[in-house]
Design an enzyme around this catalytic site. Structure first.
Site, PDB file in Angstrom:
ATOM      1  N   GLY A   1       0.821  -1.276   0.004  1.00 26.91           N
ATOM      2  CA  GLY A   1       0.082  -0.199  -0.091  1.00 26.91           C
ATOM      3  C   GLY A   1       1.028   1.394   0.105  1.00 26.91           C
ATOM      4  O   GLY A   1       0.505   2.267  -0.824  1.00 26.91           O
TER       5      GLY A   1
ATOM      6  N   PHE B   1       9.496  -3.770  -5.005  1.00 29.91           N
ATOM      7  CA  PHE B   1       8.522  -4.840  -4.621  1.00 29.91           C
ATOM      8  C   PHE B   1       8.684  -5.290  -3.361  1.00 29.91           C
ATOM      9  O   PHE B   1       9.814  -5.064  -2.488  1.00 29.91           O
ATOM     10  CB  PHE B   1       8.520  -5.639  -5.743  1.00 29.91           C
ATOM     11  CG  PHE B   1       9.569  -6.753  -5.984  1.00 29.91           C
ATOM     12  CD1 PHE B   1       9.721  -8.061  -4.862  1.00 29.91           C
ATOM     13  CD2 PHE B   1      10.625  -6.345  -6.799  1.00 29.91           C
ATOM     14  CE1 PHE B   1      10.889  -9.126  -5.363  1.00 29.91           C
ATOM     15  CE2 PHE B   1      11.601  -7.073  -6.903  1.00 29.91           C
ATOM     16  CZ  PHE B   1      11.889  -8.280  -6.133  1.00 29.91           C
TER      17      PHE B   1
ATOM     18  N   LYS C   1       8.912 -18.869   7.552  1.00 28.73           N
ATOM     19  CA  LYS C   1       9.918 -20.129   7.543  1.00 28.73           C
ATOM     20  C   LYS C   1       9.415 -21.412   7.453  1.00 28.73           C
ATOM     21  O   LYS C   1       8.666 -21.928   8.378  1.00 28.73           O
ATOM     22  CB  LYS C   1      10.959 -19.833   8.691  1.00 28.73           C
ATOM     23  CG  LYS C   1      12.410 -19.977   8.219  1.00 28.73           C
ATOM     24  CD  LYS C   1      12.966 -20.016   9.754  1.00 28.73           C
ATOM     25  CE  LYS C   1      14.622 -19.839   9.402  1.00 28.73           C
ATOM     26  NZ  LYS C   1      15.159 -19.022   8.579  1.00 28.73           N
TER      27      LYS C   1
ATOM     28  N   ARG D   1      21.045 -25.524  15.035  1.00 26.29           N
ATOM     29  CA  ARG D   1      22.522 -24.465  14.536  1.00 26.29           C
ATOM     30  C   ARG D   1      22.512 -23.540  15.856  1.00 26.29           C
ATOM     31  O   ARG D   1      23.541 -23.501  16.221  1.00 26.29           O
ATOM     32  CB  ARG D   1      22.274 -24.140  13.365  1.00 26.29           C
ATOM     33  CG  ARG D   1      23.532 -23.687  12.659  1.00 26.29           C
ATOM     34  CD  ARG D   1      23.325 -23.582  11.170  1.00 26.29           C
ATOM     35  NE  ARG D   1      22.166 -22.786  10.691  1.00 26.29           N
ATOM     36  CZ  ARG D   1      21.907 -21.836  10.525  1.00 26.29           C
ATOM     37  NH1 ARG D   1      22.799 -20.789  10.926  1.00 26.29           N
ATOM     38  NH2 ARG D   1      20.704 -21.211   9.897  1.00 26.29           N
TER      39      ARG D   1
ATOM     40  N   GLU E   1      30.769 -11.235   6.345  1.00 27.64           N
ATOM     41  CA  GLU E   1      32.144 -11.706   5.861  1.00 27.64           C
ATOM     42  C   GLU E   1      31.838 -12.338   4.438  1.00 27.64           C
ATOM     43  O   GLU E   1      32.780 -12.389   3.430  1.00 27.64           O
ATOM     44  CB  GLU E   1      32.665 -12.711   6.777  1.00 27.64           C
ATOM     45  CG  GLU E   1      34.246 -12.617   7.047  1.00 27.64           C
ATOM     46  CD  GLU E   1      34.782 -13.656   8.008  1.00 27.64           C
ATOM     47  OE1 GLU E   1      33.806 -14.771   8.468  1.00 27.64           O
ATOM     48  OE2 GLU E   1      35.714 -13.730   8.011  1.00 27.64           O
TER      49      GLU E   1
ATOM     50  N   HIS F   1      18.678  -5.149   7.978  1.00 25.80           N
ATOM     51  CA  HIS F   1      17.739  -5.843   8.602  1.00 25.80           C
ATOM     52  C   HIS F   1      17.064  -5.005   9.859  1.00 25.80           C
ATOM     53  O   HIS F   1      17.660  -4.167  10.447  1.00 25.80           O
ATOM     54  CB  HIS F   1      18.311  -7.065   9.312  1.00 25.80           C
ATOM     55  CG  HIS F   1      18.832  -7.999   8.247  1.00 25.80           C
ATOM     56  ND1 HIS F   1      19.315  -9.379   8.399  1.00 25.80           N
ATOM     57  CD2 HIS F   1      18.956  -8.080   6.937  1.00 25.80           C
ATOM     58  CE1 HIS F   1      19.420 -10.045   7.474  1.00 25.80           C
ATOM     59  NE2 HIS F   1      19.270  -9.320   6.476  1.00 25.80           N
TER      60      HIS F   1
ATOM     61  N   GLU G   1      11.211 -10.250  10.912  1.00 26.91           N
ATOM     62  CA  GLU G   1      12.388  -9.582  10.406  1.00 26.91           C
ATOM     63  C   GLU G   1      12.330  -8.937   8.915  1.00 26.91           C
ATOM     64  O   GLU G   1      11.827  -9.773   8.252  1.00 26.91           O
ATOM     65  CB  GLU G   1      13.582 -10.638  10.273  1.00 26.91           C
ATOM     66  CG  GLU G   1      14.990 -10.087   9.834  1.00 26.91           C
ATOM     67  CD  GLU G   1      15.876 -11.101   9.898  1.00 26.91           C
ATOM     68  OE1 GLU G   1      16.937 -10.988  10.636  1.00 26.91           O
ATOM     69  OE2 GLU G   1      16.248 -11.812   8.555  1.00 26.91           O
TER      70      GLU G   1
ATOM     71  N   ILE H   1      21.235 -16.039  -5.038  1.00 24.56           N
ATOM     72  CA  ILE H   1      22.146 -17.053  -5.782  1.00 24.56           C
ATOM     73  C   ILE H   1      23.195 -17.791  -4.590  1.00 24.56           C
ATOM     74  O   ILE H   1      23.122 -18.979  -4.670  1.00 24.56           O
ATOM     75  CB  ILE H   1      23.081 -16.286  -6.518  1.00 24.56           C
ATOM     76  CG1 ILE H   1      22.256 -15.808  -7.912  1.00 24.56           C
ATOM     77  CG2 ILE H   1      24.168 -17.294  -7.338  1.00 24.56           C
ATOM     78  CD1 ILE H   1      21.471 -16.672  -8.934  1.00 24.56           C
ATOM     79  N   GLU H   2      23.655 -16.540  -3.832  1.00 23.79           N
ATOM     80  CA  GLU H   2      24.681 -17.226  -2.677  1.00 23.79           C
ATOM     81  C   GLU H   2      23.686 -18.367  -1.864  1.00 23.79           C
ATOM     82  O   GLU H   2      24.194 -19.407  -1.374  1.00 23.79           O
ATOM     83  CB  GLU H   2      24.947 -16.231  -1.746  1.00 23.79           C
ATOM     84  CG  GLU H   2      26.311 -16.468  -1.228  1.00 23.79           C
ATOM     85  CD  GLU H   2      25.970 -16.959   0.463  1.00 23.79           C
ATOM     86  OE1 GLU H   2      26.735 -17.072   1.174  1.00 23.79           O
ATOM     87  OE2 GLU H   2      24.881 -16.787   0.902  1.00 23.79           O
TER      88      GLU H   2
HETATM   89  P1  0O2 Z   1      16.259 -18.023   5.227  1.00 23.65           P
HETATM   90  O1  0O2 Z   1      14.847 -18.124   5.673  1.00 23.65           O
HETATM   91  O2  0O2 Z   1      16.754 -19.445   4.599  1.00 23.65           O
HETATM   92  O3  0O2 Z   1      16.608 -17.087   4.412  1.00 23.65           O
HETATM   93  P2  0O2 Z   1      22.270 -15.873  10.995  1.00 23.65           P
HETATM   94  O4  0O2 Z   1      21.051 -16.916  10.631  1.00 23.65           O
HETATM   95  O5  0O2 Z   1      23.129 -16.765  11.819  1.00 23.65           O
HETATM   96  O6  0O2 Z   1      23.206 -15.808   9.630  1.00 23.65           O
HETATM   97  P3  0O2 Z   1      20.806 -14.111  12.439  1.00 23.65           P
HETATM   98  O7  0O2 Z   1      21.461 -13.718  13.632  1.00 23.65           O
HETATM   99  O8  0O2 Z   1      19.798 -15.230  12.519  1.00 23.65           O
HETATM  100  O9  0O2 Z   1      21.970 -14.770  11.499  1.00 23.65           O
HETATM  101  O10 0O2 Z   1      20.229 -13.146  11.767  1.00 23.65           O
HETATM  102  P4  0O2 Z   1      20.618 -12.031  10.475  1.00 23.65           P
HETATM  103  O11 0O2 Z   1      22.196 -11.938  10.547  1.00 23.65           O
HETATM  104  O12 0O2 Z   1      20.031 -10.975  10.408  1.00 23.65           O
HETATM  105  O13 0O2 Z   1      20.439 -13.119   9.072  1.00 23.65           O
HETATM  106  C1  0O2 Z   1      19.129 -13.958   9.165  1.00 23.65           C
HETATM  107  C2  0O2 Z   1      18.672 -13.956   7.646  1.00 23.65           C
HETATM  108  O14 0O2 Z   1      19.524 -13.041   6.842  1.00 23.65           O
HETATM  109  C3  0O2 Z   1      19.305 -15.310   6.891  1.00 23.65           C
HETATM  110  O15 0O2 Z   1      18.234 -16.221   7.430  1.00 23.65           O
HETATM  111  C4  0O2 Z   1      19.139 -14.623   5.724  1.00 23.65           C
HETATM  112  O16 0O2 Z   1      18.114 -14.712   4.902  1.00 23.65           O
HETATM  113  C5  0O2 Z   1      19.839 -13.576   5.668  1.00 23.65           C
HETATM  114  N1  0O2 Z   1      21.482 -13.782   5.539  1.00 23.65           N
HETATM  115  C6  0O2 Z   1      22.189 -13.407   6.561  1.00 23.65           C
HETATM  116  N2  0O2 Z   1      23.455 -13.799   6.355  1.00 23.65           N
HETATM  117  C7  0O2 Z   1      23.449 -14.103   4.818  1.00 23.65           C
HETATM  118  C8  0O2 Z   1      24.548 -14.474   3.992  1.00 23.65           C
HETATM  119  O17 0O2 Z   1      25.794 -14.584   4.172  1.00 23.65           O
HETATM  120  N3  0O2 Z   1      23.983 -15.040   2.658  1.00 23.65           N
HETATM  121  C9  0O2 Z   1      22.489 -15.058   2.273  1.00 23.65           C
HETATM  122  N4  0O2 Z   1      22.081 -15.335   1.129  1.00 23.65           N
HETATM  123  N5  0O2 Z   1      21.740 -14.531   3.145  1.00 23.65           N
HETATM  124  C10 0O2 Z   1      21.963 -14.324   4.564  1.00 23.65           C
HETATM  125  P5  0O2 Z   1      18.200 -17.680   7.323  1.00 23.65           P
HETATM  126  O18 0O2 Z   1      18.333 -18.281   8.806  1.00 23.65           O
HETATM  127  O19 0O2 Z   1      19.425 -18.006   6.461  1.00 23.65           O
HETATM  128  O20 0O2 Z   1      17.186 -18.049   6.644  1.00 23.65           O
END
Ligand code: 0O2
Length: 209
Positions: free
Chosen positions: A25, A41, A47, A58, A113, A120, A139, A153-154
């Protein structure tokens, strides 16, 4: 068991559905005022159960503490064209009074890194249920299209290799992150030109319809 998960996740789904409507909106309002919209968008997801369990293991989060300790069971993504738009969106969200921001993590000015960049925000969002109000953690990730491309991609490669990238892939991802950063820089430099072109294009579209 599945029914218990459905019950547990229902308010998260409701939060996502409501926030998507609200934030989309905001985008429409910018369009109606013929202003450049900082929001390209908006997407949202709850999740999947397998990922919740994975992350809980983890991070050593007991299942009975999920509500308090897992901040991204509900996730919203807001994509922007330009890096400056991220800050506009952040300001916009800070001014809202339908949720409370409890944490902000700026991976735009300080990338992770891995090369990951994104802004966020963790919010407490009140959901109205038949049993009363429930506060849900959500989040919100705010990023440019280039940051989103790299992260998507990553993320899939990460899944494929369970986080243990072969050296060559790792190096390519680092280079790709640099390229995405440069793309954002270049686009910011010609932002004025791009916006002018987009305004002309949308005026033409209006006249054609
Ligand atoms: P999903 O739903 O598969 O994306 P952590 O999960 O330990 O990295 P934390 O403390 O939970 O970190 O919170 P943070 O750092 O805010 O990161 C949470 C989410 O940010 C991740 O969710 C990703 O969506 C994204 N993210 C953080 N670091 C990276 C990264 O290096 N590469 C990519 N592609 N995304 C990242 P999840 O848990 O991976 O779940």
């Amino acid at each position: 068991m599945i029914q218990q998960w459905d019950l547990f996740l229902a308010p998260y789904k409701q939060a996502i559905d409501e926030l998507k409507v609200k934030l989309k909106g905001a985008r429409s309002q910018f369009e109606m005022h013929s202003e450049h919209t900082p929001i390209e968008f908006v997407t949202g997801r709850v999740k999947p159960i397998a990922s919740i369990l994975d992350k809980a293991t983890r991070k050593g989060i007991p299942l009975e503490r999920l509500e308090e300790e897992m901040q991204d069971i509900a996730g919203i993504r807001m994509m922007c064209q330009f890096v400056d738009d991220i800050h506009r969106v952040v300001d916009l969200l800070r001014k809202r009074n339908d949720f409370k921001i409890i944490e902000e993590r700026d991976y735009v000015t300080r990338k992770k890194e891995s090369g990951y960049r994104s802004y966020h925000m963790v919010i407490e969002y009140p959901v109205q249920t038949i049993k009363g109000e429930k506060i849900i953690l959500v989040e919100i990730q705010i990023r440019t299209l280039a940051m989103n491309f790299w992260a998507t991609i990553e993320h899939s490669l990460n899944y494929k290799y369970s986080g243990q990238f072969p050296q060559e892939i790792h190096e390519r991802l680092v280079r790709a992150a640099e390229a995405a950063y440069l793309l954002d820089e270049e686009m910011s430099q010609i932002r004025g030109e791009i916006q002018e072109a987009q305004a002309i294009f949308s005026r033409k579209k209006e006249m054609d319809t």
